[in-house]
Design a protein around this motif. Structure first.
Motif, PDB file in Angstrom:
ATOM      1  N   MET A 171      38.344  35.312  26.849  1.00 46.95           N
ATOM      2  CA  MET A 171      39.680  36.845  26.893  1.00 46.95           C
ATOM      3  C   MET A 171      39.217  38.127  28.050  1.00 46.95           C
ATOM      4  O   MET A 171      37.590  37.777  27.780  1.00 46.95           O
ATOM      5  CB  MET A 171      40.229  37.587  25.358  1.00 46.95           C
ATOM      6  N   PRO A 172      39.360  37.355  29.157  1.00 48.04           N
ATOM      7  CA  PRO A 172      38.775  39.194  29.514  1.00 48.04           C
ATOM      8  C   PRO A 172      38.586  40.732  29.481  1.00 48.04           C
ATOM      9  O   PRO A 172      39.263  40.855  28.329  1.00 48.04           O
ATOM     10  CB  PRO A 172      40.139  39.050  30.969  1.00 48.04           C
ATOM     11  N   ILE A 173      37.687  41.317  29.742  1.00 52.22           N
ATOM     12  CA  ILE A 173      37.395  42.187  28.691  1.00 52.22           C
ATOM     13  C   ILE A 173      38.573  43.545  29.699  1.00 52.22           C
ATOM     14  O   ILE A 173      38.590  43.344  30.798  1.00 52.22           O
ATOM     15  CB  ILE A 173      35.940  42.856  29.305  1.00 52.22           C
ATOM     16  N   PRO A 174      39.399  43.714  28.879  1.00 52.54           N
ATOM     17  CA  PRO A 174      39.716  44.748  29.011  1.00 52.54           C
ATOM     18  C   PRO A 174      39.117  46.355  29.861  1.00 52.54           C
ATOM     19  O   PRO A 174      38.010  46.914  29.034  1.00 52.54           O
ATOM     20  CB  PRO A 174      40.909  45.605  28.454  1.00 52.54           C
ATOM     21  N   THR A 218      31.438  36.049  43.137  1.00 52.63           N
ATOM     22  CA  THR A 218      32.944  36.814  42.415  1.00 52.63           C
ATOM     23  C   THR A 218      33.723  37.122  44.027  1.00 52.63           C
ATOM     24  O   THR A 218      34.708  36.972  43.850  1.00 52.63           O
ATOM     25  CB  THR A 218      32.289  37.860  42.553  1.00 52.63           C
ATOM     26  N   VAL A 219      33.464  38.253  44.583  1.00 59.02           N
ATOM     27  CA  VAL A 219      33.726  38.616  46.681  1.00 59.02           C
ATOM     28  C   VAL A 219      34.609  37.214  46.883  1.00 59.02           C
ATOM     29  O   VAL A 219      35.348  37.311  47.653  1.00 59.02           O
ATOM     30  CB  VAL A 219      33.152  39.809  46.703  1.00 59.02           C
ATOM     31  N   ALA A 269      26.972  48.247  38.597  1.00 56.30           N
ATOM     32  CA  ALA A 269      27.121  48.651  36.787  1.00 56.30           C
ATOM     33  C   ALA A 269      28.976  48.023  37.263  1.00 56.30           C
ATOM     34  O   ALA A 269      28.548  47.634  35.715  1.00 56.30           O
ATOM     35  CB  ALA A 269      28.202  50.136  37.310  1.00 56.30           C
ATOM     36  N   ALA A 270      29.550  47.349  37.950  1.00 57.52           N
ATOM     37  CA  ALA A 270      30.652  46.708  37.699  1.00 57.52           C
ATOM     38  C   ALA A 270      30.628  45.117  36.678  1.00 57.52           C
ATOM     39  O   ALA A 270      30.514  44.897  35.795  1.00 57.52           O
ATOM     40  CB  ALA A 270      31.366  46.733  38.995  1.00 57.52           C
ATOM     41  N   HIS A 272      37.366  39.407  39.168  1.00 61.20           N
ATOM     42  CA  HIS A 272      36.321  39.067  38.652  1.00 61.20           C
ATOM     43  C   HIS A 272      36.764  38.258  38.167  1.00 61.20           C
ATOM     44  O   HIS A 272      38.223  39.077  36.647  1.00 61.20           O
ATOM     45  CB  HIS A 272      35.378  39.459  38.043  1.00 61.20           C
ATOM     46  N   PRO A 273      36.846  36.898  38.023  1.00 57.36           N
ATOM     47  CA  PRO A 273      37.991  36.253  36.641  1.00 57.36           C
ATOM     48  C   PRO A 273      38.217  36.676  34.085  1.00 57.36           C
ATOM     49  O   PRO A 273      38.736  36.829  33.639  1.00 57.36           O
ATOM     50  CB  PRO A 273      37.945  34.559  36.555  1.00 57.36           C
ATOM     51  N   ASP A 274      36.963  37.215  34.412  1.00 53.07           N
ATOM     52  CA  ASP A 274      36.254  37.641  33.144  1.00 53.07           C
ATOM     53  C   ASP A 274      36.731  39.436  32.833  1.00 53.07           C
ATOM     54  O   ASP A 274      36.182  40.028  32.049  1.00 53.07           O
ATOM     55  CB  ASP A 274      35.403  37.468  32.790  1.00 53.07           C
TER      56      ASP A 274
END
Length: 318
Positions: free
Chosen positions: A1-4, A314-315, A243-244, A25-27
């Motif tokens: 499950m992706p991180i909210p 990712t980008v 940081a992201a 990012h998919p996660d």
């Protein structure tokens, strides 16, 4: 499950890079974005945020928060980020407007409504988050954690010893770092060591997508600011985007837990984050001259190339 995730931003050049990563990012499930004055004025930050999210194809709600620190006036970073905060790039204005509610209310609403704990990612001065913690402590207790891009265990940038986000509102930073919510600090010690190479910027340009083209333009601007000492990796700093990336690539970081305090006195050291890496207390504590500080996780080392590669992949794949 992706991180909210909810991101609190003062969208300058590297916040924009972080938003592109978070949206792609998919996660990561970017639930909302809150804005605060910092790198630019609150109105400019909100416009930058909406414009970048439009390029990213992200419809996360955006809300405006506080337009100045808790005590002192706002002091922007236009000399670094450009007159408009995003390297003087002219983006297509987003047709969207900020939400009518205050950023603190949006934080409360999104966190209360989430069936799983939310991670709050702070890429800006901590004024909004400090007010949220004070106004809604029961909601704040539902957070997974707060990840703060801020502080330094070595040299500063806003001053010799203070990092900009903490320096801009030290009192707010102290409120956040002494709260009961688990907090991880992403300081300048790692911030300065995640950079994109010329080859990676070319890779973004070759991707020829709106996401990638904007990231490349932002990183080209970062290259014009490359004045780092020889012991720090040279190249275009990803800054807040690192940081992201930490949210989904923490294995590339060396994280330690230490007491962290914020210097609140007015003077040379105002806004310094004091990371106490002693193995035992000293005479200052023995004689009752120092108040206890709260322990936080602190990222102190990083595999910069691995994190940069995660960002580029990712980008480019967005």
């Amino acid at each position: 499950m992706p991180i909210p995730v909810i991101a609190d931003v003062d969208t300058g050049v590297d916040d924009a890079l972080a938003l592109l990563f978070l949206a792609a990012h998919p996660d990561i499930d970017l639930r909302a974005v809150t804005c605060v004055a910092g790198n630019a004025s609150l109105a400019q930050v909100a416009q930058n945020t909406l414009d970048v999210l439009a390029v990213a194809g992200c419809e996360a709600p955006v809300a405006c928060g506080v337009d100045r620190p808790l005590i002192e006036p706002a002091r922007d970073a236009g000399s670094y980020h450009g007159a408009n905060g995003i390297g003087n790039l002219a983006l297509e204005p987003s047709p969207r407007q900020p939400e009518p509610e205050h950023a603190v209310e949006l934080l409360r609403r999104e966190i209360d409504a989430s069936p799983e704990p939310v991670t709050l990612l702070s890429l800006a001065p901590l004024t909004n988050i400090a007010l949220f913690l004070r106004l809604y402590p029961q909601t704040a207790a539902k957070l997974e954690r707060i990840v703060v891009m801020g502080g330094t265990a070595s040299a500063g940038n806003a001053s010799a010893v203070a990092e900009f986000n903490v320096w801009h509102d030290p009192e707010a930073a102290q409120i956040v770092l002494t709260s009961d919510v688990p907090t991880t600090l992403y300081p300048l010690d790692v911030f300065n060591r995640v950079v994109a190479t010329d080859e990676q910027i070319t890779q973004l340009k070759d991707a020829a997508t709106p996401h990638a083209r904007l990231a490349a333009a932002l990183l080209d601007y970062q290259l014009t600011l490359a004045d780092l000492p020889a012991d720090i990796a040279s190249g275009a700093k990803l800054g807040d985007a690192g940081a992201a990336a930490f949210l989904v690539a923490s294995e590339h970081f060396g994280v330690e837990t230490w007491p962290v305090g914020v210097e609140l006195s007015h003077g040379y050291a105002r806004g310094q984050t004091v990371v106490d890496r002693r193995l035992r207390s000293g005479e200052a504590e023995e004689h009752g001259l120092m108040a206890p500080t709260v322990r936080s996780e602190v990222a102190l080392t990083v595999d910069g190339p691995a994190v940069a590669a995660s960002f580029i992949n990712t980008v480019c794949g967005a």
